[in-house]
Design an enzyme around this catalytic site. Sequence first.
Site, PDB file in Angstrom:
ATOM      1  N   HIS A  32      70.996  95.773 106.003  1.00 39.36           N
ATOM      2  CA  HIS A  32      70.468  97.123 105.815  1.00 39.36           C
ATOM      3  C   HIS A  32      70.653  97.489 104.346  1.00 39.36           C
ATOM      4  O   HIS A  32      71.128  96.664 103.543  1.00 39.36           O
ATOM      5  CB  HIS A  32      71.170  98.108 106.749  1.00 39.36           C
ATOM      6  CG  HIS A  32      72.669  98.027 106.701  1.00 39.36           C
ATOM      7  ND1 HIS A  32      73.399  98.399 105.605  1.00 39.36           N
ATOM      8  CD2 HIS A  32      73.572  97.576 107.621  1.00 39.36           C
ATOM      9  CE1 HIS A  32      74.691  98.217 105.843  1.00 39.36           C
ATOM     10  NE2 HIS A  32      74.832  97.703 107.056  1.00 39.36           N
ATOM     11  N   GLY A  34      72.789  99.166 102.832  1.00 32.95           N
ATOM     12  CA  GLY A  34      74.157  99.012 102.328  1.00 32.95           C
ATOM     13  C   GLY A  34      74.370  97.605 101.786  1.00 32.95           C
ATOM     14  O   GLY A  34      74.894  97.415 100.676  1.00 32.95           O
ATOM     15  N   HIS A  35      73.929  96.607 102.565  1.00 30.73           N
ATOM     16  CA  HIS A  35      74.038  95.223 102.084  1.00 30.73           C
ATOM     17  C   HIS A  35      73.219  95.038 100.801  1.00 30.73           C
ATOM     18  O   HIS A  35      73.646  94.368  99.868  1.00 30.73           O
ATOM     19  CB  HIS A  35      73.512  94.250 103.143  1.00 30.73           C
ATOM     20  CG  HIS A  35      74.297  94.210 104.411  1.00 30.73           C
ATOM     21  ND1 HIS A  35      73.792  94.661 105.614  1.00 30.73           N
ATOM     22  CD2 HIS A  35      75.550  93.765 104.688  1.00 30.73           C
ATOM     23  CE1 HIS A  35      74.689  94.492 106.563  1.00 30.73           C
ATOM     24  NE2 HIS A  35      75.774  93.958 106.038  1.00 30.73           N
ATOM     25  N   GLY A 148      82.038  95.976 100.339  1.00 28.46           N
ATOM     26  CA  GLY A 148      81.769  97.395 100.486  1.00 28.46           C
ATOM     27  C   GLY A 148      83.038  98.196 100.747  1.00 28.46           C
ATOM     28  O   GLY A 148      83.899  97.777 101.530  1.00 28.46           O
ATOM     29  N   ASP A 151      84.213  99.242 104.422  1.00 27.95           N
ATOM     30  CA  ASP A 151      85.286  98.580 105.182  1.00 27.95           C
ATOM     31  C   ASP A 151      86.533  98.567 104.304  1.00 27.95           C
ATOM     32  O   ASP A 151      86.959  97.522 103.803  1.00 27.95           O
ATOM     33  CB  ASP A 151      84.844  97.170 105.560  1.00 27.95           C
ATOM     34  CG  ASP A 151      83.627  97.182 106.466  1.00 27.95           C
ATOM     35  OD1 ASP A 151      83.791  97.333 107.681  1.00 27.95           O
ATOM     36  OD2 ASP A 151      82.492  97.090 105.948  1.00 27.95           O
ATOM     37  N   GLN A 154      89.545  96.305 105.145  1.00 30.39           N
ATOM     38  CA  GLN A 154      89.175  94.913 104.862  1.00 30.39           C
ATOM     39  C   GLN A 154      89.240  94.640 103.355  1.00 30.39           C
ATOM     40  O   GLN A 154      89.790  93.624 102.925  1.00 30.39           O
ATOM     41  CB  GLN A 154      87.766  94.668 105.384  1.00 30.39           C
ATOM     42  CG  GLN A 154      87.094  93.396 104.893  1.00 30.39           C
ATOM     43  CD  GLN A 154      85.739  93.190 105.538  1.00 30.39           C
ATOM     44  OE1 GLN A 154      85.654  92.834 106.698  1.00 30.39           O
ATOM     45  NE2 GLN A 154      84.668  93.409 104.800  1.00 30.39           N
TER      46      GLN A 154
HETATM   47  P1  AMP Z   1      79.072  93.096 107.433  1.00 28.42           P
HETATM   48  O1  AMP Z   1      77.742  92.411 107.447  1.00 28.42           O
HETATM   49  O2  AMP Z   1      79.127  94.327 108.273  1.00 28.42           O
HETATM   50  O3  AMP Z   1      80.219  92.150 107.649  1.00 28.42           O
HETATM   51  O4  AMP Z   1      79.253  93.648 105.946  1.00 28.42           O
HETATM   52  C1  AMP Z   1      79.093  92.811 104.837  1.00 28.42           C
HETATM   53  C2  AMP Z   1      79.479  93.580 103.593  1.00 28.42           C
HETATM   54  O5  AMP Z   1      78.644  94.730 103.482  1.00 28.42           O
HETATM   55  C3  AMP Z   1      80.924  94.083 103.627  1.00 28.42           C
HETATM   56  O6  AMP Z   1      81.479  93.958 102.324  1.00 28.42           O
HETATM   57  C4  AMP Z   1      80.749  95.526 104.014  1.00 28.42           C
HETATM   58  O7  AMP Z   1      81.794  96.360 103.554  1.00 28.42           O
HETATM   59  C5  AMP Z   1      79.461  95.863 103.307  1.00 28.42           C
HETATM   60  N1  AMP Z   1      78.817  97.039 103.900  1.00 28.42           N
HETATM   61  C6  AMP Z   1      78.533  97.273 105.203  1.00 28.42           C
HETATM   62  N2  AMP Z   1      78.001  98.505 105.367  1.00 28.42           N
HETATM   63  C7  AMP Z   1      77.944  99.058 104.133  1.00 28.42           C
HETATM   64  C8  AMP Z   1      77.501 100.327 103.624  1.00 28.42           C
HETATM   65  N3  AMP Z   1      77.013 101.274 104.419  1.00 28.42           N
HETATM   66  N4  AMP Z   1      77.606 100.552 102.292  1.00 28.42           N
HETATM   67  C9  AMP Z   1      78.112  99.612 101.461  1.00 28.42           C
HETATM   68  N5  AMP Z   1      78.549  98.393 101.876  1.00 28.42           N
HETATM   69  C10 AMP Z   1      78.472  98.124 103.191  1.00 28.42           C
END
Ligand code: AMP
Length: 301
Positions: A32, A34-35, A148, A151, A154
Amino acid sequence: MKVVETISDLRSIRKFWQTESVAFVPTMGALHSGHLSLINRAKSIATKVVVSIYVNPLQFGPHEDFTAYPRTKEQDLQLCEENGVDLVFYPDTQELHPEGFGAITHVIPPPHLTNQLCGLSRPGHFTGVATIVLKLFNLVTPDYAVFGEKDAQQLAIIQHMVQDLDIPVIIVPAPTAREFDGLAMSSRNRYLPSDCDRQQARLLSRLLMAVQELYRQGMETTDETLTLAKERVLDESLYPDFQLEYLAAVNDKTFQPVAILEDDSRILVAARIGNVRLIDNTLISEPIRLGAPAPQLTLAN
Ligand code: AMP
């Protein structure tokens, strides 16, 4: 853009990039905005960007949503391509753990970071995260890795691991991307189909904002402030499916609970809406921006 599924292909491409700087964005896919903001950050600091997409079974508990976790391979690859990623590592579990998980080496983060917040309801989660992240660092050997702030626990654990184990990578935090109404973007948001779910999901950022507001007005005692914020925002009759897991405050540097709120306190929240578990957090002194959507996903077709 190259897409590789094996360790040997990854390593041979990485060998060609000896003179490049490499920024790495580990993800579990279902990408999304954010990624994409992490990918853009990665592009701004290095000459090559590597994204991994792997739903890591090690970080899911036995009753969690590993099987139901969204997997959107075609769309993810298209988004990576459109956003200038150089290499996607897309391994499966057979490739990463050909012998299974039974007897593998684990990275166990320190208890003072895991025995609180998400670590309480998700035992073993951060061991699963740290183990896969170290493995991916060893495979990609990046100069930078972007994580991000969404988290935050994390991120704190990864930063600690890198420091404790002298891993030669610079961790780059990236701010949380939000929807126009304040909801933090998450791969799990797609499981909030109804307006009612969506209203309840907004309660996480509304709780954070309520704490910020009370702090601005001069409240300092953590317990009192968090209790009052809950009273103001949560109304069981309006939000029957909303189950708060925690609303807490830690010092942003040590990630330890604080009794008195200060500018460097981080407020964190986790809640369930039905089967969907969401988290969010903010620095108490940093306004959450509403109505400023992150760039929307665009797909060519
Ligand atoms: P995930 O795919 O959920 O494991 O997340 C992968 C990376 O994307 C991690 O570093 C998350 O912290 C980051 N991330 C997920 N959601 C967001 C967001 N809304 N804004 C910024 N980074 C994000």
